[in-house]
Design a protein around this motif. Structure first.
Motif, short mmCIF file in Angstrom:
data_model
loop_
_atom_site.label_atom_id
_atom_site.label_comp_id
_atom_site.label_asym_id
_atom_site.label_seq_id
_atom_site.Cartn_x
_atom_site.Cartn_y
_atom_site.Cartn_z
N LEU A 192 0.82 -1.21 0.00
CA LEU A 192 0.00 0.00 0.00
C LEU A 192 0.86 1.26 0.00
N LYS A 193 2.03 1.20 0.63
CA LYS A 193 2.93 2.35 0.65
C LYS A 193 3.41 2.68 -0.75
N ASN A 194 3.71 1.64 -1.55
CA ASN A 194 4.15 1.85 -2.93
C ASN A 194 3.06 2.51 -3.76
N ILE A 195 1.82 2.07 -3.55
CA ILE A 195 0.70 2.66 -4.29
C ILE A 195 0.50 4.11 -3.86
N ASP A 196 0.62 4.38 -2.57
CA ASP A 196 0.46 5.75 -2.05
C ASP A 196 1.53 6.66 -2.63
N GLU A 197 2.77 6.18 -2.72
CA GLU A 197 3.87 6.98 -3.28
C GLU A 197 3.64 7.26 -4.75
N PHE A 198 3.10 6.27 -5.48
CA PHE A 198 2.80 6.46 -6.90
C PHE A 198 1.74 7.56 -7.05
N ASN A 199 0.70 7.51 -6.24
CA ASN A 199 -0.38 8.50 -6.33
C ASN A 199 0.10 9.90 -5.97
N LYS A 200 1.01 10.01 -5.02
CA LYS A 200 1.55 11.33 -4.64
C LYS A 200 2.36 11.92 -5.79
N LYS A 201 3.16 11.07 -6.45
CA LYS A 201 3.95 11.54 -7.58
C LYS A 201 3.05 11.97 -8.73
N SER A 202 1.92 11.25 -8.91
CA SER A 202 0.97 11.60 -9.97
C SER A 202 0.37 12.97 -9.72
N ALA A 203 0.09 13.25 -8.45
CA ALA A 203 -0.52 14.54 -8.11
C ALA A 203 0.45 15.69 -8.32
N GLU A 204 1.74 15.41 -8.11
CA GLU A 204 2.77 16.45 -8.25
C GLU A 204 3.22 16.65 -9.69
N SER A 205 3.00 15.62 -10.54
CA SER A 205 3.47 15.67 -11.91
C SER A 205 2.43 16.31 -12.83
N LYS A 206 2.91 17.08 -13.79
CA LYS A 206 2.02 17.70 -14.76
C LYS A 206 1.86 16.82 -16.00
N ARG A 207 2.66 15.78 -16.09
CA ARG A 207 2.60 14.90 -17.26
C ARG A 207 1.60 13.78 -17.04
N ARG A 208 0.83 13.48 -18.06
CA ARG A 208 -0.14 12.39 -17.97
C ARG A 208 0.61 11.06 -17.98
N LYS A 209 0.23 10.17 -17.09
CA LYS A 209 0.87 8.87 -17.00
C LYS A 209 0.48 8.00 -18.19
N ASN A 210 1.45 7.27 -18.71
CA ASN A 210 1.20 6.34 -19.81
C ASN A 210 0.53 5.09 -19.24
N PRO A 211 -0.73 4.79 -19.64
CA PRO A 211 -1.46 3.64 -19.08
C PRO A 211 -0.71 2.32 -19.23
N GLU A 212 0.02 2.16 -20.33
CA GLU A 212 0.77 0.93 -20.54
C GLU A 212 1.88 0.78 -19.50
N LYS A 213 2.58 1.90 -19.24
CA LYS A 213 3.64 1.86 -18.23
C LYS A 213 3.06 1.66 -16.83
N VAL A 214 1.90 2.25 -16.59
CA VAL A 214 1.25 2.08 -15.28
C VAL A 214 0.87 0.63 -15.08
N ASN A 215 0.36 0.01 -16.14
CA ASN A 215 -0.04 -1.39 -16.06
C ASN A 215 1.16 -2.28 -15.74
N LYS A 216 2.30 -1.97 -16.36
CA LYS A 216 3.52 -2.74 -16.08
C LYS A 216 3.95 -2.54 -14.62
N PHE A 217 3.79 -1.31 -14.14
CA PHE A 217 4.13 -1.01 -12.74
C PHE A 217 3.24 -1.83 -11.81
N ILE A 218 1.94 -1.89 -12.10
CA ILE A 218 1.00 -2.64 -11.26
C ILE A 218 1.34 -4.12 -11.26
N ILE A 219 1.63 -4.66 -12.43
CA ILE A 219 1.97 -6.08 -12.54
C ILE A 219 3.23 -6.39 -11.71
#
Length: 226
Positions: A159-186
């Motif tokens: 859960l900590k890893n997911i929380d850190e990912f979400n915090k970085k998403s909120a701070e970033s102005k770039r849209r996350k690539n869904p394919e890369k996100v899916n690889k991260f989740i896997i």
């Protein structure tokens, strides 16, 4: 310089070195009988047959043959081979195998307490016969506490890893690539498989956040199984 030194999986994370595996046969008192140096990239499950052949050289005629088999070596093929060669074996079943006996574990009253453990935490056992094996199901509060502690630690890191990912998403102005996100989740679910299997995970492209909702029914079933 050993020709059997190979790069392979290292539990100690020593990926910087070539590895060797040591196959060691000991007697019931723990004294070494014989050993063999094996390739460092050989899977543990593929070492049993060679070591059995070495063991048979030291067996006396008519001597009872019982081997203790680690769960990682106890593949269906290896256990079948042991039976064919007339060996009896003792193996600690893998965690996944407990699901096959879920109903039996839930029937707490059918378990018997092991005697002569007055100064220790009680252990409860139940005999379960199959066509080829005698299975002993075990329950104990100590084991349950240990398993839950391991699960809690894995769940916290997951859960900590997911929380850190979400915090970085909120701070970033770039849209996350869904394919890369899916690889991260896997990759994340594989790393923390002990915890992630109890969660339903999804990614919202609009908010660019990952949500992880625990399946309480599945989670409670796990804790009851211990």
């Amino acid at each position: 310089d050993n020709p059997k030194a190979k790069r392979g999986h290292s539990k100690e994370k020593r990926d910087d070195c070539s590895l060797l595996s040591l196959g060691l046969i000991i007697d019931r008192n723990g004294f070494p009988i014989t050993h063999e140096v094996l390739e460092g990239n050989r899977s543990d499950s593929k070492t049993l047959i060679n070591m059995i052949a070495q063991l048979e050289k030291h067996m006396k005629p008519g001597q009872k043959k019982v081997v203790i088999v680690d769960g990682g070596i106890a593949t269906a093929a290896n256990l079948s081979c042991l039976r064919e060669k007339g060996y009896e074996y003792i193996v600690s079943g893998k965690r996944q195998s407990r699901n096959e006996f879920y109903e039996d574990f839930c029937d707490i009253n059918s378990f018997s307490v092991i005697k002569d453990r007055e100064d220790k935490s009680p252990v409860f056992v139940k005999r379960y016969d199959t066509e080829n094996e005698l299975i002993v199901l075990c329950r104990s509060n100590n084991r349950k506490d240990k398993e839950n502690a391991i699960l809690s630690s894995a769940e916290e890191k997951f859960l900590k890893n997911i929380d850190e990912f979400n915090k970085k998403s909120a701070e970033s102005k770039r849209r996350k690539n869904p394919e890369k996100v899916n690889k991260f989740i896997i990759k994340l679910t594989q790393k923390y498989s002990r915890a992630s299997k109890y969660y339903n995970i999804s990614y919202d492209e609009t908010t660019q956040k990952i949500s992880a909702i625990r399946n309480e029914d599945k989670y409670i079933s796990h804790t009851n199984l211990l």
